[in-house]
Design a protein around this motif. Structure first.
Motif, PDB file in Angstrom:
ATOM      1  N   PHE A 190       5.293  -5.908  -7.835  1.00  0.00           N
ATOM      2  CA  PHE A 190       5.268  -4.633  -8.567  1.00  0.00           C
ATOM      3  C   PHE A 190       6.284  -4.652  -9.707  1.00  0.00           C
ATOM      4  O   PHE A 190       5.984  -4.211 -10.825  1.00  0.00           O
ATOM      5  CB  PHE A 190       5.568  -3.487  -7.591  1.00  0.00           C
ATOM      6  CG  PHE A 190       5.710  -2.146  -8.253  1.00  0.00           C
ATOM      7  CD1 PHE A 190       4.603  -1.382  -8.546  1.00  0.00           C
ATOM      8  CD2 PHE A 190       6.968  -1.646  -8.584  1.00  0.00           C
ATOM      9  CE1 PHE A 190       4.735  -0.135  -9.151  1.00  0.00           C
ATOM     10  CE2 PHE A 190       7.110  -0.414  -9.189  1.00  0.00           C
ATOM     11  CZ  PHE A 190       5.990   0.341  -9.470  1.00  0.00           C
ATOM     12  N   ASN A 200      -2.399   1.983  -6.120  1.00  0.00           N
ATOM     13  CA  ASN A 200      -1.420   1.006  -6.607  1.00  0.00           C
ATOM     14  C   ASN A 200      -1.465   0.882  -8.126  1.00  0.00           C
ATOM     15  O   ASN A 200      -0.415   0.765  -8.787  1.00  0.00           O
ATOM     16  CB  ASN A 200      -1.677  -0.354  -5.961  1.00  0.00           C
ATOM     17  CG  ASN A 200      -1.278  -0.396  -4.496  1.00  0.00           C
ATOM     18  OD1 ASN A 200      -0.531   0.453  -4.023  1.00  0.00           O
ATOM     19  ND2 ASN A 200      -1.782  -1.371  -3.772  1.00  0.00           N
ATOM     20  N   ASP A 235      -3.624  -4.519  -7.079  1.00  0.00           N
ATOM     21  CA  ASP A 235      -4.085  -3.336  -7.792  1.00  0.00           C
ATOM     22  C   ASP A 235      -5.586  -3.164  -7.576  1.00  0.00           C
ATOM     23  O   ASP A 235      -6.191  -3.826  -6.731  1.00  0.00           O
ATOM     24  CB  ASP A 235      -3.755  -3.452  -9.281  1.00  0.00           C
ATOM     25  CG  ASP A 235      -4.632  -4.471  -9.976  1.00  0.00           C
ATOM     26  OD1 ASP A 235      -4.995  -5.487  -9.319  1.00  0.00           O
ATOM     27  OD2 ASP A 235      -4.972  -4.276 -11.156  1.00  0.00           O
ATOM     28  N   SER A 248       0.832  -1.192   0.000  1.00  0.00           N
ATOM     29  CA  SER A 248       0.000   0.000   0.000  1.00  0.00           C
ATOM     30  C   SER A 248       0.869   1.244   0.000  1.00  0.00           C
ATOM     31  O   SER A 248       1.801   1.363   0.803  1.00  0.00           O
ATOM     32  CB  SER A 248      -0.927   0.009   1.226  1.00  0.00           C
ATOM     33  OG  SER A 248      -1.646   1.219   1.304  1.00  0.00           O
TER      34      SER A 248
END
Length: 376
Positions: free
Chosen positions: A244, A88, A326, A68
């Motif tokens: 990510f 995100n 996401d 987050s």
């Protein structure tokens, strides 16, 4: 009376009037269809004892989000959880659009390089990536590549400034004052560019170079460098999670291949006479490309870039394949817990529609500006 009949006859044959009539009819049909769909949706919900409501957004979410960018706790509301997922997604989209533009531009320009190896690498990259499913590429980036990194106790490191392990990837990152320096530098460059357009100064390249040098030096002094305090613990810098990183690398590599072809096609659309005229003036191949050809090719490149940028934003919803939380992944968890498919998917559709609308408006504005300025 004859004059009135003649006037009516002219309106009856006026093509503009019929255009408006048909457009009005289509608009009425679209509105009627939308009303019919909503009415049937509400009826089906009422038959099942349900109603269309968004009160559940204020209820505690009760689930954890692994990554987050803003503060979040399990006791926060579903609305807060969806906002975390949206942030995100925006992180990936904003950073990815910049990186994929750079990668695609370099690969597209490399196709015209005089170096044989560089040309073949560019063509091979485009051929392999464009003909491989994006989902498969994301899985390859995540499982065989990133998950093969060493444990956190023994990370790979490079020059003491880059650490890679299963815990994540740590890179140098500017502290808060560094962002202020960057904003001031960008504002100064834009102001100088405006002065150049106003023709108050004709040659400002030295000033751009000075601003760039000062900005780089000041950012380097504000960088936070990662340091390994003890095995398994790294302090400083910016941590990028493997999820990510996998999503970002996959999307950038995939979209960059399509942008490379767009760049190549745009350059090929410029007449060969432009290259010959530039060579006759004594310009090098690089000068000809960046000062003569690319500005003209932008009018062909920008409209196609719009669709690729929009596709990038939509493809970011595949983050669920690598476990990145996401907007779509967060909404999926919210749906499983609340049992509100209509409301959740309505939020998803409107959010992605708004994101893509912003991208399209920006690109359309850029295209209109290029057309007014003749691509220069």
């Amino acid at each position: 009376m004859p004059f009135r009949l003649k006037l009516q006859g002219s309106l009856w044959r006026d093509e503009r009037v019929w255009r408006w009539v048909w457009q009005g009819l289509v608009l009425v049909l679209v509105i009627a269809g939308a009303i019919w769909l909503v009415d049937n949706l509400l009826y089906n919900l009422s038959q099942r004892g349900l109603s269309l409501t968004f009160d559940w957004l204020e209820q505690p979410a009760g689930f954890n989000i692994g990554e987050s960018a803003i503060a979040y706790q399990t006791a926060d509301s579903y609305a807060r959880a969806l906002v975390v997922g949206l942030v995100n997604s925006l992180r990936v989209i904003a950073i990815g659009l910049v990186l994929t533009t750079v990668v695609g531009t370099l690969a597209g320009v490399a196709a015209f390089s005089e170096n044989w190896l560089l040309r073949q690498l560019s063509r091979g990259y485009v051929a392999v990536v464009r003909n491989t499913p994006l989902l498969l590429q994301l899985i390859v980036w995540y499982f065989p590549i990133l998950l093969s990194l060493p444990a956190a106790q023994q990370p790979w490191h490079w020059l003491g400034s880059l650490y890679l392990s299963k815990q994540g990837i740590y890179v140098p990152w500017p502290q808060t004052p560094g962002w202020l320096v960057l904003v001031i530098a960008v504002a100064a460059v834009l102001f100088v560019s405006w002065l150049g357009r106003r023709r108050l100064r004709r040659d400002l390249r030295w000033f751009y170079g000075a601003i760039a040098a000062i900005t780089i030096l000041m950012l380097l002094t504000q960088l936070s460098w990662p340091q390994q305090i003890q095995p398994g613990q790294i302090r400083g810098g910016l941590r990028l999670s493997l999820e990510f990183t996998a999503l970002l690398l996959g999307l950038v590599a995939y979209t960059g291949a399509f942008i490379a072809e767009i760049i190549r096609g745009g350059i090929l659309s410029v007449p060969a006479g432009q290259w010959e005229a530039a060579a006759a003036l004594g310009l090098t191949r690089g000068q000809t490309l960046w000062q003569i050809v690319v500005p003209q090719a932008l009018r062909v490149i920008v409209p196609s870039l719009n669709s690729q940028y929009v596709g990038f934003a939509k493809n970011s919803s595949l983050a669920i394949a690598v476990g990145y939380p996401d907007l779509y992944a967060t909404a999926q968890t919210t749906l499983n817990q609340t049992g509100r498919p209509v409301e959740v998917f309505a939020i998803l559709m409107l959010t992605y529609l708004a994101i893509n609308a912003v991208i399209s408006l920006g690109m359309n504005g850029l295209q209109n500006r290029l057309q007014r300025r003749g691509g220069r």
